[in-house]
Design a protein around this motif. Sequence first.
Motif, PDB file in Angstrom:
ATOM      1  N   GLN A  79     -10.012  -8.328 -50.511  1.00  0.00           N
ATOM      2  CA  GLN A  79     -10.082  -7.007 -51.122  1.00  0.00           C
ATOM      3  C   GLN A  79      -9.763  -5.936 -50.080  1.00  0.00           C
ATOM      4  O   GLN A  79     -10.011  -6.117 -48.889  1.00  0.00           O
ATOM      5  N   GLY A  92     -10.496   3.826 -54.035  1.00  0.00           N
ATOM      6  CA  GLY A  92     -11.097   2.737 -54.787  1.00  0.00           C
ATOM      7  C   GLY A  92     -10.812   1.396 -54.145  1.00  0.00           C
ATOM      8  O   GLY A  92     -10.663   1.289 -52.919  1.00  0.00           O
ATOM      9  N   ARG A  93     -10.683   0.367 -54.974  1.00  0.00           N
ATOM     10  CA  ARG A  93     -10.582  -1.019 -54.507  1.00  0.00           C
ATOM     11  C   ARG A  93      -9.345  -1.691 -55.076  1.00  0.00           C
ATOM     12  O   ARG A  93      -8.940  -1.436 -56.211  1.00  0.00           O
ATOM     13  N   ASP A 113      -7.597  -5.764 -55.268  1.00  0.00           N
ATOM     14  CA  ASP A 113      -7.573  -7.182 -54.940  1.00  0.00           C
ATOM     15  C   ASP A 113      -6.289  -7.481 -54.171  1.00  0.00           C
ATOM     16  O   ASP A 113      -5.221  -6.928 -54.482  1.00  0.00           O
ATOM     17  N   ASP A 168       0.364  -1.238 -59.080  1.00  0.00           N
ATOM     18  CA  ASP A 168      -1.089  -1.120 -59.271  1.00  0.00           C
ATOM     19  C   ASP A 168      -1.639  -0.050 -58.340  1.00  0.00           C
ATOM     20  O   ASP A 168      -1.133   0.153 -57.224  1.00  0.00           O
ATOM     21  N   VAL A 189      -8.890   0.963 -58.030  1.00  0.00           N
ATOM     22  CA  VAL A 189      -9.821   1.257 -59.114  1.00  0.00           C
ATOM     23  C   VAL A 189     -11.208   1.513 -58.529  1.00  0.00           C
ATOM     24  O   VAL A 189     -11.625   0.877 -57.561  1.00  0.00           O
ATOM     25  N   MET A 190     -11.924   2.458 -59.122  1.00  0.00           N
ATOM     26  CA  MET A 190     -13.301   2.746 -58.722  1.00  0.00           C
ATOM     27  C   MET A 190     -14.241   1.984 -59.642  1.00  0.00           C
ATOM     28  O   MET A 190     -14.888   2.545 -60.521  1.00  0.00           O
ATOM     29  N   ASP A 191     -14.289   0.667 -59.404  1.00  0.00           N
ATOM     30  CA  ASP A 191     -15.065  -0.212 -60.278  1.00  0.00           C
ATOM     31  C   ASP A 191     -16.446  -0.476 -59.675  1.00  0.00           C
ATOM     32  O   ASP A 191     -16.852   0.132 -58.682  1.00  0.00           O
ATOM     33  N   GLU A 192     -17.144  -1.397 -60.267  1.00  0.00           N
ATOM     34  CA  GLU A 192     -18.497  -1.701 -59.818  1.00  0.00           C
ATOM     35  C   GLU A 192     -18.507  -2.211 -58.375  1.00  0.00           C
ATOM     36  O   GLU A 192     -19.407  -1.873 -57.586  1.00  0.00           O
ATOM     37  N   ALA A 193     -17.522  -3.033 -58.021  1.00  0.00           N
ATOM     38  CA  ALA A 193     -17.465  -3.549 -56.648  1.00  0.00           C
ATOM     39  C   ALA A 193     -17.253  -2.416 -55.645  1.00  0.00           C
ATOM     40  O   ALA A 193     -17.785  -2.459 -54.529  1.00  0.00           O
ATOM     41  N   PHE A 194     -16.480  -1.394 -56.030  1.00  0.00           N
ATOM     42  CA  PHE A 194     -16.282  -0.253 -55.136  1.00  0.00           C
ATOM     43  C   PHE A 194     -17.570   0.548 -54.998  1.00  0.00           C
ATOM     44  O   PHE A 194     -17.964   0.935 -53.893  1.00  0.00           O
ATOM     45  N   ARG A 195     -18.240   0.778 -56.099  1.00  0.00           N
ATOM     46  CA  ARG A 195     -19.493   1.545 -56.046  1.00  0.00           C
ATOM     47  C   ARG A 195     -20.597   0.783 -55.292  1.00  0.00           C
ATOM     48  O   ARG A 195     -21.419   1.379 -54.606  1.00  0.00           O
TER      49      ARG A 195
END
Length: 383
Positions: A120, A126-127, A129, A184, A187-193
Motif C-alpha cells: 500500500q 489517501g491510500r 493498493d 486510479d 481513496v480516503m477509506d477505512e484503512a487510510f483513516r
Amino acid sequence: MRDYIRLSKIEGTASRQAHTDLPEGTYEREMSKEGFFGPAAHLYHQRPPTGWIDWEGPLRPRAFDLNKLNYRPNSPFEAATVLHNAHVKLRFWRASGKMERLARNGDGDELLFVHDGQGQLFCDFGRLDLRAGDYVMLPRGTMWRTEFDGDADLLMIEATNDSFHLPDKGMVGHHAIFDPAMLDTPVMDEAFRAQQTPQGKEEIWRIDIKRREALSTVTYPYNPLDAVGWKGDLTPVKINVEDFRPLMSHRYHLPPSAHTTFLAKRFVVCTFCPRPMEMDPAALKVPFFHNNDDFDEVLFYHRGDFFSRDNIDRGMITFHPCGFTHGPHPKALGGMFKPRKTATDEYAVMLDTRDALEVGALPEGIENHAYVNSWMPKKEAAE
C-alpha cells in the motif's frame, strides 16, 4: 517549431516505404531528428550496422544488473541512483516492509514503477493498493509512505524541477493506449483513516523532505497524513501496464514513440507491452537499426521474453548514449521477417532523455562490461 530542410529523395537501391520491402540482402538504418518525430533518412546496408569488432571511448552501450544491488534502504531517498542529469534522476529502490518515515520530494514529480512486490501507499490524498506493474505518479510536494508485504523493487524516475504529463495522442484520440478513466486516484477509506493519529493521542512522526538533493527532517507529534478530504485537479494517479492497449500496425513496425506513456520537458517515458507481431510478410518484425542522435536511450526490463535482446533478463537495464547506431542483437536478426512467435511477450520501461545522462556511483559487479560485445559476430565476440 524548427524549420528543417525537408524533402524526399531516393538514391541507389532503397525501399520506398520505411521498415518494409527491404531490398534483398540489406539492413535498414534510420537516421532522424527529434527522436522519431523529425526529418529522417533510411539507409540500406549490406551488413548489420552494429557489426563492430572493437569499441573504445565513453559512448559504448552499457548494461546493469540491478538484481545484484544487495541492500534494501528504508527510505526511497537512499535508493541507488543508476542514471541522472540536471532534468531527470533514475533510481532503483529495493524496499522492504514499512517505511519508518514519510517522504516528500521538493525537487520534482516522482514516477514510481513497481517491478516486484505488493502493498500500500499512503499519501496526502489517501491510500492506493500497489502491485507489480503499477505506475504511480506523485506530484511534487506530495507527502507519502509505503507498506509492502515483504520485499519490493521499484524503479523511480524524478522529473527534476518539472512535472509529468500525458502525451498528445494525435489522430488516434486521447482514449488510445489507455483511457484516462483508467487512472486510479487515492481513496480516503477505512484503512487510510485507521493509520491516522487519534485525537488526544501523541506519537512521533518524521518527514524527510528532499530539496536540491539535501534532506531536511521535520518532526510532528502526530501522523501528518490526517486529511479528511480534498478537491481539485492535482492528485497522484496510478495505472498498471496490464491495462495498456498498445498501438499496433499489422503492416508496419511502429517506432518507440508510439508507446509514449508520460513525458516531461526534457525526456519521455515509454512502455512496451505484449502485442501481435506484424503480419505483412514484407514488414520488419524486430526494432529497426537506428541512430539515437538526439536522445540518450534507457530500457528497464520488467517481465517477459525480450525478443530483440540477448542475455538480458528481468531487472536489468541497458543504456545507449546518444551518438551511435544500435538495434537488435544478432540472435534476433533471424526473425526480422519470420518471427519465432505470433506475438511479443515483454514488458519494458523506456526512458529517452534529451540531455546526456551520467552513470551513478553503483557498486562493483552491477555493470556487465561485456555488453558492448553482444553485437559482435560470434567468432569475434569476447568470451
